[in-house]
Scaffold this motif. Structure first.
Motif, PDB file in Angstrom:
ATOM      1  N   SER A 150       0.826  -1.205   0.000  1.00  0.00           N
ATOM      2  CA  SER A 150       0.000   0.000   0.000  1.00  0.00           C
ATOM      3  C   SER A 150       0.862   1.258   0.000  1.00  0.00           C
ATOM      4  CB  SER A 150      -0.930   0.009   1.215  1.00  0.00           C
ATOM      5  OG  SER A 150      -1.972  -0.933   1.060  1.00  0.00           O
ATOM      6  N   PHE A 151       1.937   1.236   0.767  1.00  0.00           N
ATOM      7  CA  PHE A 151       2.850   2.386   0.829  1.00  0.00           C
ATOM      8  C   PHE A 151       3.400   2.707  -0.556  1.00  0.00           C
ATOM      9  CE2 PHE A 151       7.080   4.232   1.232  1.00  0.00           C
ATOM     10  CZ  PHE A 151       6.912   5.224   2.183  1.00  0.00           C
ATOM     11  N   GLN A 152       3.894   1.685  -1.233  1.00  0.00           N
ATOM     12  CA  GLN A 152       4.463   1.906  -2.563  1.00  0.00           C
ATOM     13  C   GLN A 152       3.385   2.324  -3.562  1.00  0.00           C
ATOM     14  OE1 GLN A 152       7.567   1.963  -3.721  1.00  0.00           O
ATOM     15  NE2 GLN A 152       8.513   1.502  -1.744  1.00  0.00           N
ATOM     16  N   GLY A 153       2.190   1.763  -3.425  1.00  0.00           N
ATOM     17  CA  GLY A 153       1.119   2.131  -4.330  1.00  0.00           C
ATOM     18  C   GLY A 153       0.743   3.596  -4.224  1.00  0.00           C
ATOM     19  N   LEU A 154       0.731   4.124  -2.991  1.00  0.00           N
ATOM     20  CA  LEU A 154       0.417   5.535  -2.790  1.00  0.00           C
ATOM     21  C   LEU A 154       1.580   6.428  -3.202  1.00  0.00           C
ATOM     22  CD1 LEU A 154      -1.493   5.526   0.630  1.00  0.00           C
ATOM     23  CD2 LEU A 154      -2.393   5.323  -1.680  1.00  0.00           C
ATOM     24  N   LEU A 155       2.778   6.016  -2.864  1.00  0.00           N
ATOM     25  CA  LEU A 155       3.965   6.794  -3.209  1.00  0.00           C
ATOM     26  C   LEU A 155       4.079   6.994  -4.710  1.00  0.00           C
ATOM     27  CD1 LEU A 155       6.786   8.050  -2.565  1.00  0.00           C
ATOM     28  CD2 LEU A 155       7.698   5.704  -2.627  1.00  0.00           C
ATOM     29  N   ARG A 156       3.843   5.932  -5.457  1.00  0.00           N
ATOM     30  CA  ARG A 156       4.019   5.969  -6.911  1.00  0.00           C
ATOM     31  C   ARG A 156       2.700   6.206  -7.652  1.00  0.00           C
ATOM     32  NH1 ARG A 156       9.278   3.561  -7.849  1.00  0.00           N
ATOM     33  NH2 ARG A 156      10.112   2.820  -5.856  1.00  0.00           N
ATOM     34  N   LYS A 157       1.617   6.430  -6.886  1.00  0.00           N
ATOM     35  CA  LYS A 157       0.301   6.726  -7.470  1.00  0.00           C
ATOM     36  C   LYS A 157      -0.081   5.672  -8.512  1.00  0.00           C
ATOM     37  CE  LYS A 157      -0.093  10.764  -5.295  1.00  0.00           C
ATOM     38  NZ  LYS A 157       1.182  10.891  -4.598  1.00  0.00           N
ATOM     39  N   GLN A 158      -0.071   4.400  -8.082  1.00  0.00           N
ATOM     40  CA  GLN A 158      -0.256   3.291  -9.007  1.00  0.00           C
ATOM     41  C   GLN A 158      -1.718   2.932  -9.259  1.00  0.00           C
ATOM     42  OE1 GLN A 158       2.137   0.365  -6.967  1.00  0.00           O
ATOM     43  NE2 GLN A 158       3.951   0.812  -8.209  1.00  0.00           N
ATOM     44  N   GLU A 159      -2.622   3.353  -8.365  1.00  0.00           N
ATOM     45  CA  GLU A 159      -4.014   2.926  -8.495  1.00  0.00           C
ATOM     46  C   GLU A 159      -4.886   4.047  -9.040  1.00  0.00           C
ATOM     47  OE1 GLU A 159      -5.564   1.347  -4.892  1.00  0.00           O
ATOM     48  OE2 GLU A 159      -3.939  -0.091  -4.618  1.00  0.00           O
ATOM     49  N   GLY A 160      -5.887   3.661  -9.812  1.00  0.00           N
ATOM     50  CA  GLY A 160      -6.921   4.577 -10.245  1.00  0.00           C
ATOM     51  C   GLY A 160      -6.494   5.544 -11.334  1.00  0.00           C
ATOM     52  N   ILE A 161      -7.446   6.359 -11.739  1.00  0.00           N
ATOM     53  CA  ILE A 161      -7.194   7.410 -12.724  1.00  0.00           C
ATOM     54  C   ILE A 161      -6.761   8.650 -11.963  1.00  0.00           C
ATOM     55  CG2 ILE A 161      -8.221   8.830 -14.544  1.00  0.00           C
ATOM     56  CD1 ILE A 161     -10.207   6.558 -15.028  1.00  0.00           C
ATOM     57  N   ARG A 162      -5.496   9.026 -12.119  1.00  0.00           N
ATOM     58  CA  ARG A 162      -4.927  10.105 -11.320  1.00  0.00           C
ATOM     59  C   ARG A 162      -5.116  11.459 -11.979  1.00  0.00           C
ATOM     60  NH1 ARG A 162      -4.028   7.066  -6.790  1.00  0.00           N
ATOM     61  NH2 ARG A 162      -3.636   9.162  -5.984  1.00  0.00           N
ATOM     62  N   ALA A 163      -5.064  12.489 -11.144  1.00  0.00           N
ATOM     63  CA  ALA A 163      -5.164  13.863 -11.636  1.00  0.00           C
ATOM     64  C   ALA A 163      -3.837  14.290 -12.255  1.00  0.00           C
ATOM     65  CB  ALA A 163      -5.521  14.804 -10.488  1.00  0.00           C
ATOM     66  N   MET A 164      -3.879  15.310 -13.099  1.00  0.00           N
ATOM     67  CA  MET A 164      -2.652  15.866 -13.646  1.00  0.00           C
ATOM     68  C   MET A 164      -1.790  16.455 -12.527  1.00  0.00           C
ATOM     69  SD  MET A 164      -0.720  16.411 -16.228  1.00  0.00           S
ATOM     70  CE  MET A 164      -1.769  16.172 -17.672  1.00  0.00           C
ATOM     71  N   TRP A 165      -2.454  17.118 -11.572  1.00  0.00           N
ATOM     72  CA  TRP A 165      -1.743  17.677 -10.422  1.00  0.00           C
ATOM     73  C   TRP A 165      -2.133  16.887  -9.180  1.00  0.00           C
ATOM     74  CZ3 TRP A 165       2.046  21.203 -11.038  1.00  0.00           C
ATOM     75  CH2 TRP A 165       2.092  21.887 -12.269  1.00  0.00           C
ATOM     76  N   GLU A 166      -1.203  16.046  -8.702  1.00  0.00           N
ATOM     77  CA  GLU A 166      -1.456  15.149  -7.588  1.00  0.00           C
ATOM     78  C   GLU A 166      -0.980  15.757  -6.259  1.00  0.00           C
ATOM     79  OE1 GLU A 166      -2.575  11.890  -6.864  1.00  0.00           O
ATOM     80  OE2 GLU A 166      -3.709  12.097  -8.719  1.00  0.00           O
ATOM     81  N   TYR A 167      -1.514  15.211  -5.149  1.00  0.00           N
ATOM     82  CA  TYR A 167      -1.009  15.625  -3.837  1.00  0.00           C
ATOM     83  C   TYR A 167       0.400  15.068  -3.631  1.00  0.00           C
ATOM     84  CZ  TYR A 167      -2.256  10.857  -2.288  1.00  0.00           C
ATOM     85  OH  TYR A 167      -2.342   9.493  -2.154  1.00  0.00           O
ATOM     86  N   TYR A 214      -3.075   5.625  11.401  1.00  0.00           N
ATOM     87  CA  TYR A 214      -2.450   6.482  10.384  1.00  0.00           C
ATOM     88  C   TYR A 214      -2.434   5.785   9.030  1.00  0.00           C
ATOM     89  CZ  TYR A 214       1.326   8.849   7.849  1.00  0.00           C
ATOM     90  OH  TYR A 214       2.081   9.494   6.896  1.00  0.00           O
ATOM     91  N   CYS A 215      -2.025   4.535   9.009  1.00  0.00           N
ATOM     92  CA  CYS A 215      -1.986   3.784   7.748  1.00  0.00           C
ATOM     93  C   CYS A 215      -3.374   3.676   7.137  1.00  0.00           C
ATOM     94  CB  CYS A 215      -1.407   2.389   7.985  1.00  0.00           C
ATOM     95  SG  CYS A 215       0.270   2.360   8.658  1.00  0.00           S
ATOM     96  N   ILE A 216      -4.357   3.354   7.976  1.00  0.00           N
ATOM     97  CA  ILE A 216      -5.738   3.250   7.502  1.00  0.00           C
ATOM     98  C   ILE A 216      -6.196   4.583   6.913  1.00  0.00           C
ATOM     99  CG2 ILE A 216      -8.136   2.889   8.222  1.00  0.00           C
ATOM    100  CD1 ILE A 216      -7.007   0.997  10.424  1.00  0.00           C
ATOM    101  N   THR A 217      -5.874   5.667   7.615  1.00  0.00           N
ATOM    102  CA  THR A 217      -6.317   6.996   7.187  1.00  0.00           C
ATOM    103  C   THR A 217      -5.679   7.409   5.876  1.00  0.00           C
ATOM    104  OG1 THR A 217      -6.566   7.608   9.524  1.00  0.00           O
ATOM    105  CG2 THR A 217      -6.556   9.398   7.909  1.00  0.00           C
ATOM    106  N   PHE A 218      -4.397   7.130   5.723  1.00  0.00           N
ATOM    107  CA  PHE A 218      -3.698   7.500   4.486  1.00  0.00           C
ATOM    108  C   PHE A 218      -4.327   6.778   3.295  1.00  0.00           C
ATOM    109  CE2 PHE A 218       0.810   9.191   3.511  1.00  0.00           C
ATOM    110  CZ  PHE A 218       0.405   9.678   2.279  1.00  0.00           C
ATOM    111  N   LYS A 219      -4.565   5.503   3.464  1.00  0.00           N
ATOM    112  CA  LYS A 219      -5.172   4.736   2.369  1.00  0.00           C
ATOM    113  C   LYS A 219      -6.605   5.198   2.108  1.00  0.00           C
ATOM    114  CE  LYS A 219      -5.165   1.453  -0.721  1.00  0.00           C
ATOM    115  NZ  LYS A 219      -4.386   1.599  -1.965  1.00  0.00           N
ATOM    116  N   LEU A 220      -7.352   5.495   3.178  1.00  0.00           N
ATOM    117  CA  LEU A 220      -8.712   6.009   3.025  1.00  0.00           C
ATOM    118  C   LEU A 220      -8.707   7.361   2.321  1.00  0.00           C
ATOM    119  CD1 LEU A 220     -11.769   6.010   3.568  1.00  0.00           C
ATOM    120  CD2 LEU A 220     -11.270   6.909   5.866  1.00  0.00           C
ATOM    121  N   MET A 221      -7.751   8.211   2.666  1.00  0.00           N
ATOM    122  CA  MET A 221      -7.658   9.516   2.022  1.00  0.00           C
ATOM    123  C   MET A 221      -7.458   9.373   0.521  1.00  0.00           C
ATOM    124  SD  MET A 221      -5.514  11.939   0.527  1.00  0.00           S
ATOM    125  CE  MET A 221      -3.848  11.518   1.044  1.00  0.00           C
ATOM    126  N   ASP A 222      -6.566   8.471   0.128  1.00  0.00           N
ATOM    127  CA  ASP A 222      -6.347   8.271  -1.305  1.00  0.00           C
ATOM    128  C   ASP A 222      -7.583   7.683  -1.971  1.00  0.00           C
ATOM    129  OD1 ASP A 222      -4.145   8.262  -3.488  1.00  0.00           O
ATOM    130  OD2 ASP A 222      -4.992   6.253  -3.637  1.00  0.00           O
TER     131      ASP A 222
END
Length: 269
Positions: A150-167, A214-222
């Motif tokens: 999950s950490f790597q997936g969020l770091l590299r924005k691997q899931e979903g259709i991402r925005a041009m300008w990401e967080y 924290y981990c749950i929240t980060f993943k939920l936020m994404d």
């Protein structure tokens, strides 16, 4: 307790590139934001006393068991530790975070332009820790070590259709630490919301509860970010939506462990 200010720090947007790496003494909870919770928790080690606020509102105040007081004090001690680059252990933790994030790439120096690849605002991450303190680094490191997929997936924005300008990943992580401290009343002597009191019950049974939440929240936020088709300017709205969902889940009557939260199922190791 140290006053962490009101915003947890500002951050810059990160433009996603398709090819290559996609890479706070007061209780800050506003009484108007206190969530009405279930009385079922009052029978599980929580004693609630309602007190009158300055404007005639009644806010719940909770008496803690000795075990809950001890766990809260230990967590508050962690909150009081500011990141200090002169402390070897702090530098080691920062280097460990880099290695967990980019095991294939060597960090040239503790102050380096490379940090921007992780979503820090500049070449020195310590300037971004002011809102969350050393615990925000510990949270990121816990996430990387316990839920690496999950950490790597969020770091590299691997899931979903991402925005041009990401967080920006890392600074968003500091904001999440700051938001949880506020939401859970962790800088107060006693929690003044059902959410804060519920969390202390969970903390007394799992000393890593804050890091896990924290981990749950980060993943939920994404997850919320993707569902809202959000871009950089929507970050605050996404954080508010994440907080509301997290509060709802924590107040479910049948929740006795963080692993039972619906959003826990978003995580993968």
């Amino acid at each position: 307790m140290e006053d962490r200010g009101g915003g947890g720090g500002s951050f810059v947007a990160v433009r996603r590139i398709s090819h290559g790496l996609d890479r706070n003494n007061t209780c800050n909870t506003n009484s108007a934001e206190v969530v009405a919770g279930s009385a079922a928790w009052l029978g599980r080690g929580l004693s609630c006393v309602c007190v009158q606020g300055s404007e005639g509102d009644s806010r719940p105040s909770f008496d803690l068991t000795p075990a809950q007081e001890h766990c809260l004090q230990r967590l508050q001690n962690r909150l009081d530790i500011a990141y200090d680059s002169s402390i070897p252990g702090h530098q080691e933790a920062l280097r460990a975070l880099w290695k967990a994030a980019f095991p294939e790439e060597e960090l040239c120096d503790i102050i380096s332009e490379q940090w921007k690849e992780m979503g820090w605002q500049g070449k020195d991450p310590s300037t971004d820790f002011r809102g969350g303190g050393f615990i925000s680094l510990e949270n990121l490191l816990y996430f990387a070590r316990n839920f690496p997929k999950s950490f790597q997936g969020l770091l590299r924005k691997q899931e979903g259709i991402r925005a041009m300008w990401e967080y920006p990943f890392a600074v968003a992580g500091v904001n999440i630490t700051f938001m949880l401290i506020q939401m859970l009343d962790l800088e107060a002597v006693k929690p003044q919301s059902f959410v804060g009191a519920t969390f202390l019950k969970l903390l007394s049974e799992n000393e890593s509860a804050f890091d896990l939440l924290y981990c749950i929240t980060f993943k939920l936020m994404d997850h919320q970010w993707l569902a809202m088709h959000a871009s950089y300017m929507d970050f605050n709205a996404v954080m508010k939506s994440t907080r509301r969902q997290l509060e709802r889940e924590l107040l479910q009557e049948d929740i006795t462990r963080l692993e039972e939260l619906p959003s826990y199922n978003l995580l993968s190791r």
